[in-house]
Design an enzyme around this catalytic site. Structure first.
Site, mmCIF file in Angstrom:
data_model
loop_
_atom_site.group_PDB
_atom_site.id
_atom_site.type_symbol
_atom_site.label_atom_id
_atom_site.label_comp_id
_atom_site.label_asym_id
_atom_site.label_seq_id
_atom_site.Cartn_x
_atom_site.Cartn_y
_atom_site.Cartn_z
ATOM 1 N N ASP A 197 14.141 26.698 -16.745
ATOM 2 C CA ASP A 197 14.957 25.561 -17.184
ATOM 3 C C ASP A 197 14.074 24.870 -18.207
ATOM 4 O O ASP A 197 13.095 24.207 -17.843
ATOM 5 C CB ASP A 197 15.248 24.610 -16.008
ATOM 6 N N HIS A 198 14.395 25.044 -19.488
ATOM 7 C CA HIS A 198 13.405 24.627 -20.494
ATOM 8 C C HIS A 198 13.158 23.115 -20.478
ATOM 9 O O HIS A 198 12.131 22.664 -20.965
ATOM 10 C CB HIS A 198 13.777 25.135 -21.889
ATOM 11 N N HIS A 260 19.554 21.177 -16.319
ATOM 12 C CA HIS A 260 18.695 20.141 -16.912
ATOM 13 C C HIS A 260 18.896 18.750 -16.290
ATOM 14 O O HIS A 260 17.934 18.065 -15.950
ATOM 15 C CB HIS A 260 18.947 20.028 -18.418
HETATM 16 C C1 BG6 Z 1 20.698 24.511 -23.470
HETATM 17 C C2 BG6 Z 1 22.197 24.463 -23.543
HETATM 18 O O1 BG6 Z 1 20.285 24.856 -22.186
HETATM 19 O O2 BG6 Z 1 20.173 23.247 -23.806
HETATM 20 C C3 BG6 Z 1 22.661 24.031 -24.925
HETATM 21 O O3 BG6 Z 1 22.730 25.741 -23.244
HETATM 22 C C4 BG6 Z 1 21.990 22.739 -25.320
HETATM 23 O O4 BG6 Z 1 24.068 23.898 -24.960
HETATM 24 C C5 BG6 Z 1 20.488 22.825 -25.122
HETATM 25 O O5 BG6 Z 1 22.285 22.512 -26.681
HETATM 26 C C6 BG6 Z 1 19.828 21.485 -25.354
HETATM 27 O O6 BG6 Z 1 18.455 21.659 -25.358
HETATM 28 P P1 BG6 Z 1 17.512 20.721 -26.226
HETATM 29 O O7 BG6 Z 1 16.138 21.174 -25.878
HETATM 30 O O8 BG6 Z 1 17.891 20.933 -27.668
HETATM 31 O O9 BG6 Z 1 17.811 19.330 -25.781
#
Ligand code: BG6
Length: 511
Positions: A197-198, A260
Site C-alpha cells: 500500500d504505497h 490508503h
Molecule cells: C492509487 C489509486 O492507489 O493511488 C489511484 O489506484 C490514485 O487511483 C493513487 O490516483 C493516488 O496516489 P498518490 O500517491 O498520487 O496520492
C-alpha cells in the site's frame, strides 16, 4: 498569523540506513506504467544513494520483448528522470528480460534459467524478489506458476529468500480477497508475501508513528477526552486518466478507502506497539481496523453515514461519464465521504470523517486532528466558543509537513485573540525532497521488513467494512435507494458531503 520557522537537531543514531544483501529482482509487467513510472526509477535512486545491494540484477518479465529492447527502455526511463548517460547505462547493464505468456510454462522455465545463471554471475546466493506489477486477475495464476516452477522455494546453501510483492487491488471484495490469499498461500508463507500500500511508504505517513510515539506532548491528549473529531482528506485534481478499464469496475471505495484511507486511519488511531517490529505493529493496526463500527446496512441509513459522488462536467473539464472508456450510464463513484466510528475506550464517540475523490479542487492529502474547545474562558467577554479550537494538521502531500493552530494574544493594549499557525515544512527544514514511497518500500522488501506491508488479517478487516457498503449499494440501487450525487469537476465534492458533517454541527476544512 503565520510562523514559518522550525529548527531541527538531528539525532545520529539509529538513522544509519542498511544495505540489503545481494539479490535479484524480477518485475512482472516490466514494460508497463508502474514499472517505468515508479519501480525502475525508485531502484535507480536507491542505487544512486548507495542503498541497493552491493550486487544485484533486475529481470523484466513480460509477454514479449528481449534484453536489448528492455535495456533501451530502461535507459530512456532513467534519462527521463535526469540520470546521466553513463549511470543509466550502468544500471541497464544489470537488467535482463524473459518473455512468454503469463499462463504458459515457457516464461517460468526461461525465468528459472535466467535466475540461476544471473544469481551465479552476481553472487546473490539465490535471493530473489518477485514483483507483480500486473493486472489483478493475473496475481494468483502467476504466483501459482512461480510456485509450481519451484521458484518460490527458499532453499540453497545459505537458505536463500524468495519474496513476492503484490500490488493492489487485492481482490474486489472480501470473498475474492480471501480466495486470492488462499491461492497465494498455497505456494507462499505469509512471511514471503508483501502486500503493498504505497501510502504506508510516504514519508509523512510514516511520520505519524514518530510524531505520536516519540513525543510526550501529544499522546496524553490523543483520545476522546480532548479530541473532538478527525478529518482525513485525500483529494486528487486528476480524473480517471487512462485507467477507466480498471477504475470503472473499482470506484473510489475500493480504490482508495479499502487501503490508503483505512491504513492512515489505523495509524492515527491505533495503540502504541511495544516495539517497532513488524508483527507487533501490525497487531495494533488490525486491532484498530476490527474496532471500526460496521456501516449501516439499511440504504437510507447508510446515506446518512457515507456519501458517494461522481464528477460531472465543470471548470472546462469533462464529466466522468464522458471520459474515454467509461460507460455513458456508469454508476461508479469517483468520490466518497464517510463518518466512521471506532468502538473502543480511546475513541468512543469521536467521529473520523474520511473523504477522497477525483477531479476535486486541488491535489492535497491531509489528516486534521480537531481538538475540543477550552472548557471555560477567563477572557471575558470572550466565551469558550470564541477561541478557535486547536487543530493539528499532518500534511501528507504535496506540501509535506505539520501545522498546529493555537490561540494567541494579538499585539495591542486590548485583549484580542487570534489564531496562530505554527508550521513545519519538510522541504524547508530538511532541505531535501522526501523520497518516493516506492523507494522505501522496495528497500524494505529487500531487507525483509514487513512493517509497512499489509498483513492478511488487516486486509480482511478492511474488506469487511467496505464489502458491507458495496453490498448495500448494490441492493439499494436495485430498489432505487442509495444516492449517487453529482459534483462539478474542480469542486470540493457534492454538497451532501458537507451535509454529512453539518448534521453533526461540523464542517470540512478547506485544505
Ligand atoms: C492509487 C489509486 O492507489 O493511488 C489511484 O489506484 C490514485 O487511483 C493513487 O490516483 C493516488 O496516489 P498518490 O500517491 O498520487 O496520492
Amino acid at each position: 498569523m503565520d510562523a514559518v520557522r522550525a529548527d531541527v537537531e538531528l539525532h545520529g543514531e539509529p538513522c544509519g540506513e542498511t544495505r540489503p544483501a545481494p539479490c535479484g529482482l524480477v518485475i512482472f509487467g516490466a514494460s508497463g506504467d508502474l514499472a517505468h513510472r515508479k519501480l525502475l526509477p525508485s531502484l535507480f535512486r536507491l542505487q544512486r544513494r548507495g542503498l541497493m545491494p552491493e550486487s544485484f540484477f533486475v529481470l523484466g518479465a513480460g509477454r514479449s520483448g528481449d534484453t536489448a529492447s528492455f535495456r533501451a527502455a530502461v535507459i530512456r526511463t532513467l534519462e527521463g528522470i535526469g540520470a546521466g548517460a553513463a549511470e543509466a547505462a550502468d544500471f541497464a547493464g544489470r537488467c535482463g528480460f524473459a518473455a512468454g505468456a503469463y499462463e504458459g510454462d515457457e516464461l517460468y522455465a526461461a525465468l528459472a534459467r535466467e535466475i540461476e545463471a544471473r544469481s551465479a554471475d552476481h553472487r546473490t546466493g539465490g535471493n530473489c524478489l518477485f514483483y507483480l506489477a500486473l493486472p489483478p486477475d493475473l496475481h494468483a495464476p502467476v504466483a501459482q506458476r512461480l510456485g509450481a516452477a519451484g521458484l518460490l522455494r527458499e532453499s540453497g546453501e545459505e537458505a536463500a529468500w524468495r519474496r513476492l510483492v503484490v500490488e493492489k487491488p487485492f481482490g474486489r471484495d472480501l470473498a475474492s480477497a480471501r480466495e486470492l490469499d488462499r491461492r497465494l498461500k498455497s505456494v507462499l508463507g505469509e512471511r514471503q508475501i508483501y502486500r503493498i500500500d504505497h501510502y504506508l511508504g510516504k514519508e509523512t505517513v510514516q511520520n505519524i508513528m514518530m510524531f505520536r510515539f516519540a513525543n510526550r506532548l501529544f499522546e496524553p491528549l490523543w483520545n476522546r477526552e480532548h479530541i473532538d473529531h478527525v478529518q482525513i482528506t485525500v483529494a486528487e485534481g486528476v480524473g480517471v486518466e487512462n485507467r477507466a478499464g480498471y477504475y470503472d469496475r473499482a470506484g473510489c471505495l475500493r480504490d482508495m478507502f479499502q487501503n490508503h484511507m483505512l491504513q492512515m486511519l489505523a495509524l492515527v488511531a491505533m495503540e502504541p506497539p511495544a516495539r517497532m517490529e513488524a508483527d507487533l505493529h501490525r497487531d495494533e493496526m488490525v486491532k484498530l481496523l476490527r474496532a471500526l463500527r460496521p456501516l449501516p446496512r439499511e440504504p437510507a441509513e447508510l446515506d446518512r453515514s457515507l456519501v458517494r459522488g461522481q464528477y460531472t462536467p465543470g471548470a472546462g473539464m469533462a464529466g466522468y461519464r464522458e471520459e474515454a472508456g467509461v460507460a455513458a450510464d456508469s454508476v461508479t463513484e469517483t468520490f466518497a465521504a464517510a463518518r466512521l466510528m471506532v468502538d473502543n475506550w480511546r475513541w468512543s464517540g469521536v467521529p473520523f470523517y474520511l473523504r477522497s475523490g477525483k477531479r476535486l479542487a486541488r491535489r492535497v492529502s491531509e489528516i486534521a486532528i480537531a481538538f475540543k474547545p477550552v472548557p471555560h474562558s477567563i477572557f471575558a467577554p470572550l466565551v469558550p466558543g470564541s477561541a478557535a479550537p486547536n487543530v493539528l494538521v499532518l500534511n501528507v502531500q504535496p506540501e509535506e509537513g505539520i501545522a498546529v493552530t493555537v490561540e494567541a494574544k494579538r499585539p495591542g493594549t486590548k485583549t484580542c485573540m487570534g489564531s496562530l499557525t505554527l508550521r513545519f515544512d519538510y522541504r524547508s527544514v530538511f532541505g531535501v525532497e522526501p523520497p518516493e514511497a516506492y523507494e522505501r518500500l522496495l528497500l524494505d522488501c529487500m531487507l525483509g521488513d514487513q512493517t509497512l506491508f499489509v498483513r492478511s488479517d488487516a486486509m480482511e478487516a478492511a474488506w469487511e467494512l467496505v464489502t458491507g457498503v458495496l453490498e448495500t449499494w448494490q441492493a439499494g440501487s436495485a430498489r432505487g435507494a442509495c444516492t449517487l450525487h453529482g459534483y462539478p469537476a474542480g469542486s470540493w465534492g457534492p454538497p451532501a458531503a458537507g451535509a454529512l458533517l453539518a448534521a453533526d454541527g461540523r464542517r470540512w476544512r478547506t485544505p
